[in-house]
Design a protein around this motif. Structure first.
Motif, PDB file in Angstrom:
ATOM      1  N   ALA A 196       0.646  -1.264  -0.361  1.00 35.95           N
ATOM      2  CA  ALA A 196       0.187   0.122  -0.729  1.00 35.95           C
ATOM      3  C   ALA A 196       0.968   1.443   0.018  1.00 35.95           C
ATOM      4  CB  ALA A 196      -0.670   0.283   1.122  1.00 35.95           C
ATOM      5  N   ASP A 197       2.127   0.996   0.918  1.00 41.02           N
ATOM      6  CA  ASP A 197       3.059   2.351   0.451  1.00 41.02           C
ATOM      7  C   ASP A 197       3.265   3.262  -0.851  1.00 41.02           C
ATOM      8  OD1 ASP A 197       3.912   4.028   3.133  1.00 41.02           O
ATOM      9  OD2 ASP A 197       5.344   2.836   2.539  1.00 41.02           O
ATOM     10  N   ASP A 198       3.735   2.075  -1.438  1.00 40.64           N
ATOM     11  CA  ASP A 198       4.302   1.649  -2.844  1.00 40.64           C
ATOM     12  C   ASP A 198       3.461   2.827  -3.212  1.00 40.64           C
ATOM     13  OD1 ASP A 198       5.726   0.462  -2.272  1.00 40.64           O
ATOM     14  OD2 ASP A 198       5.093  -1.155  -3.747  1.00 40.64           O
ATOM     15  N   PHE A 199       1.796   3.062  -3.009  1.00 40.22           N
ATOM     16  CA  PHE A 199       1.099   3.673  -3.827  1.00 40.22           C
ATOM     17  C   PHE A 199       0.468   5.101  -3.337  1.00 40.22           C
ATOM     18  CE2 PHE A 199      -0.315  -0.356  -5.045  1.00 40.22           C
ATOM     19  CZ  PHE A 199      -1.591  -0.492  -5.940  1.00 40.22           C
ATOM     20  N   ARG A 200       0.513   4.733  -1.986  1.00 37.52           N
ATOM     21  CA  ARG A 200       0.775   6.083  -1.062  1.00 37.52           C
ATOM     22  C   ARG A 200       1.666   7.473  -1.541  1.00 37.52           C
ATOM     23  NH1 ARG A 200       1.284   3.855   3.622  1.00 37.52           N
ATOM     24  NH2 ARG A 200      -1.378   3.346   4.190  1.00 37.52           N
ATOM     25  N   MET A 201       2.750   6.822  -1.575  1.00 33.64           N
ATOM     26  CA  MET A 201       3.542   7.629  -2.214  1.00 33.64           C
ATOM     27  C   MET A 201       3.249   7.941  -3.514  1.00 33.64           C
ATOM     28  SD  MET A 201       7.460   5.415  -1.794  1.00 33.64           S
ATOM     29  CE  MET A 201       8.640   6.050  -2.719  1.00 33.64           C
ATOM     30  N   VAL A 202       3.053   7.684  -4.121  1.00 33.40           N
ATOM     31  CA  VAL A 202       2.168   8.589  -5.680  1.00 33.40           C
ATOM     32  C   VAL A 202       1.412   9.440  -5.330  1.00 33.40           C
ATOM     33  CG1 VAL A 202       1.296   7.702  -7.319  1.00 33.40           C
ATOM     34  CG2 VAL A 202       2.685   6.938  -7.222  1.00 33.40           C
ATOM     35  N   TYR A 243      -0.855 -11.336 -11.612  1.00 36.67           N
ATOM     36  CA  TYR A 243      -0.318 -10.575 -11.668  1.00 36.67           C
ATOM     37  C   TYR A 243      -0.888  -8.951 -10.696  1.00 36.67           C
ATOM     38  CZ  TYR A 243       0.373 -12.794 -16.295  1.00 36.67           C
ATOM     39  OH  TYR A 243       1.050 -13.698 -16.997  1.00 36.67           O
ATOM     40  N   GLY A 244       0.022  -8.179 -10.621  1.00 33.31           N
ATOM     41  CA  GLY A 244      -0.427  -7.161 -10.228  1.00 33.31           C
ATOM     42  C   GLY A 244      -1.415  -5.958 -10.736  1.00 33.31           C
ATOM     43  N   PRO A 245      -0.492  -5.105 -10.544  1.00 34.36           N
ATOM     44  CA  PRO A 245      -1.120  -4.323  -8.940  1.00 34.36           C
ATOM     45  C   PRO A 245      -2.537  -4.769  -8.383  1.00 34.36           C
ATOM     46  CG  PRO A 245      -1.785  -2.418 -10.267  1.00 34.36           C
ATOM     47  CD  PRO A 245      -0.877  -3.698 -11.062  1.00 34.36           C
ATOM     48  N   ASP A 246      -2.428  -4.530  -7.236  1.00 36.96           N
ATOM     49  CA  ASP A 246      -3.475  -5.442  -6.548  1.00 36.96           C
ATOM     50  C   ASP A 246      -4.408  -4.596  -6.306  1.00 36.96           C
ATOM     51  OD1 ASP A 246      -5.139  -6.207  -4.214  1.00 36.96           O
ATOM     52  OD2 ASP A 246      -3.333  -6.770  -3.611  1.00 36.96           O
ATOM     53  N   PHE A 247      -5.657  -4.162  -6.545  1.00 36.97           N
ATOM     54  CA  PHE A 247      -6.917  -3.443  -5.650  1.00 36.97           C
ATOM     55  C   PHE A 247      -6.990  -3.090  -4.854  1.00 36.97           C
ATOM     56  CE2 PHE A 247     -10.668  -1.009  -5.936  1.00 36.97           C
ATOM     57  CZ  PHE A 247     -10.446  -0.171  -6.557  1.00 36.97           C
ATOM     58  N   HIS A 248      -6.752  -4.204  -3.376  1.00 34.31           N
ATOM     59  CA  HIS A 248      -6.964  -3.570  -2.508  1.00 34.31           C
ATOM     60  C   HIS A 248      -6.743  -3.061  -1.722  1.00 34.31           C
ATOM     61  CE1 HIS A 248      -7.526  -4.762   2.007  1.00 34.31           C
ATOM     62  NE2 HIS A 248      -9.233  -5.203   1.653  1.00 34.31           N
ATOM     63  N   MET A 249      -4.707  -2.429  -1.935  1.00 32.83           N
ATOM     64  CA  MET A 249      -3.677  -1.948  -1.470  1.00 32.83           C
ATOM     65  C   MET A 249      -4.538  -0.454  -2.173  1.00 32.83           C
ATOM     66  SD  MET A 249      -0.499  -3.812  -2.305  1.00 32.83           S
ATOM     67  CE  MET A 249       0.150  -5.377  -1.472  1.00 32.83           C
ATOM     68  N   LEU A 250      -4.781  -0.041  -3.040  1.00 30.87           N
ATOM     69  CA  LEU A 250      -5.283   1.238  -3.655  1.00 30.87           C
ATOM     70  C   LEU A 250      -6.252   1.764  -3.446  1.00 30.87           C
ATOM     71  CD1 LEU A 250      -4.710   3.548  -5.226  1.00 30.87           C
ATOM     72  CD2 LEU A 250      -6.390   2.575  -7.290  1.00 30.87           C
ATOM     73  N   ALA A 251      -7.289   0.920  -3.454  1.00 29.60           N
ATOM     74  CA  ALA A 251      -8.575   1.049  -2.483  1.00 29.60           C
ATOM     75  C   ALA A 251      -7.990   1.665  -0.406  1.00 29.60           C
ATOM     76  CB  ALA A 251      -9.687   0.024  -2.577  1.00 29.60           C
ATOM     77  N   GLU A 252      -7.050   1.098   0.229  1.00 31.69           N
ATOM     78  CA  GLU A 252      -6.767   1.089   1.350  1.00 31.69           C
ATOM     79  C   GLU A 252      -6.741   3.225   1.111  1.00 31.69           C
ATOM     80  OE1 GLU A 252      -3.674  -0.655   2.980  1.00 31.69           O
ATOM     81  OE2 GLU A 252      -4.966  -2.910   2.722  1.00 31.69           O
ATOM     82  N   VAL A 253      -5.678   3.019  -0.018  1.00 30.68           N
ATOM     83  CA  VAL A 253      -5.011   4.659   0.157  1.00 30.68           C
ATOM     84  C   VAL A 253      -5.712   5.656  -0.414  1.00 30.68           C
ATOM     85  CG1 VAL A 253      -3.327   5.859  -1.012  1.00 30.68           C
ATOM     86  CG2 VAL A 253      -2.922   3.441  -0.552  1.00 30.68           C
ATOM     87  N   ILE A 254      -6.986   5.637  -1.346  1.00 31.37           N
ATOM     88  CA  ILE A 254      -7.738   6.324  -1.339  1.00 31.37           C
ATOM     89  C   ILE A 254      -8.994   5.785  -0.321  1.00 31.37           C
ATOM     90  CG2 ILE A 254     -10.423   5.534  -2.841  1.00 31.37           C
ATOM     91  CD1 ILE A 254      -9.100   4.400  -4.897  1.00 31.37           C
TER      92      ILE A 254
END
Ligand SMILES: [Zn+2]
Length: 287
Positions: A196-202, A243-254
């Motif tokens: 999730a942190d990788d999404f958070r950085m963006v 395959y990635g990315p995992d939508f769940h991680m992005l959803a956490e950041v959203i």
């Protein structure tokens, strides 16, 4: 643009076609599935709109009636840093797309900027910026002020469209909309999103450069993606665990950033996976 997160497919779902649905039926059918966004695919368009104004307006009226937010994916035949005649033709193609977007009430024309080719990268990029400014000027002289241009982050290293380039455009060019294709960024950087942190950085980078509103109103594309050392290879469905990315991680950041993005599903399953993403985000928000 949206007052809450919105989800929808990139193009008409296959089942709708089987059912014999007309284009103007699409918003109502999406609404029945609980979806509220639709990205019309004008990806093979030339230098004139390839749909009638009347049909665009019908689609727009049904979209408004069903509270489905429209966007339009512009022509693939665009290269804003190619030879002069290629750039001029690309400008006309994007203006044609913006014209139809205006007819239907789509808020953004999403598009791919082009290829560096033999040009030095920063020179190619400046050429794109100048072309974009010309297009916006032409749109305004045609009275098209509500439609934004949305250059997208791209999945191959030889395509213009790194995160930094897209952010720079949003800083420098009026009437542009930030479009983050998460899968493309994942492929461009060989599997960038692992936690999730990788999404958070963006998201934090966007916030730092463009501000909170830009973060909240991001236009997104999402799918699972396969890549090679050159980047994007193929889109896959959400259930493809390899395959990635995992939508769940992005959803956490959203949820964490209280974002209300428009999320367009580009997996082969389109609406089916859009519903899955919507449910994933809903579960996280309600937890
Ligand atoms: Zn695209």
């Amino acid at each position: 643009m949206a007052n809450h997160p919105r989800f929808g497919p990139a193009g008409v779902p296959p089942l709708f076609r089987v059912l014999g649905a007309r284009l103007s039926d699409v918003p109502g059918l999406l609404r029945e599935e609980g979806l509220d966004a639709f990205e019309y695919q004008a990806v093979r368009w030339g230098q004139k709109p390839q749909m009638k104004q009347e049909d665009s307006e019908k689609l727009g009226a049904q979209a408004r009636k069903n509270d489905v937010l429209l966007s339009l994916h512009g022509s693939y035949y665009v290269n804003l840093c190619g030879k002069k005649e290629v750039v001029e033709a690309s400008k006309r193609r994007l203006i044609a797309c913006a014209t139809a977007a205006d007819w239907m009430g789509a808020y953004v024309v999403v598009f791919h900027m082009g290829f560096y080719g033999r040009l030095e990268k920063s020179y190619a990029f400046r050429t794109c910026i100048n072309a974009l400014k010309d297009i916006i000027e032409a749109m305004n002289s045609l009275g098209i002020r509500k439609v934004k241009l949305g250059p997208e982050t791209m999945g191959r290293v030889f395509q213009v469209g790194s995160l930094d380039e897209i952010l720079t455009i949003c800083e420098e060019v009026e009437q542009t909309q930030l479009v983050i294709d998460w899968s493309h960024l994942h492929a461009r950087h060989q599997g960038r999103f692992r936690k999730a942190d990788d999404f958070r950085m963006v998201v934090e980078e966007v916030e730092r450069r463009l501000g909170t509103e830009a973060v909240r109103n991001m236009h997104c594309h999402f799918s699972k993606i396969e890549y090679t050392d050159k980047g994007e290879r193929r889109h896959h469905i959400l259930d493809e665990a390899r395959y990635g990315p995992d939508f769940h991680m992005l959803a956490e950041v959203i949820a964490e950033f209280n974002m209300r993005p428009v999320i367009i599903c580009e997996t082969p399953l389109l609406d089916v996976d859009a519903v899955k993403m919507r449910d994933t985000l809903r579960e996280i928000i309600e937890k």
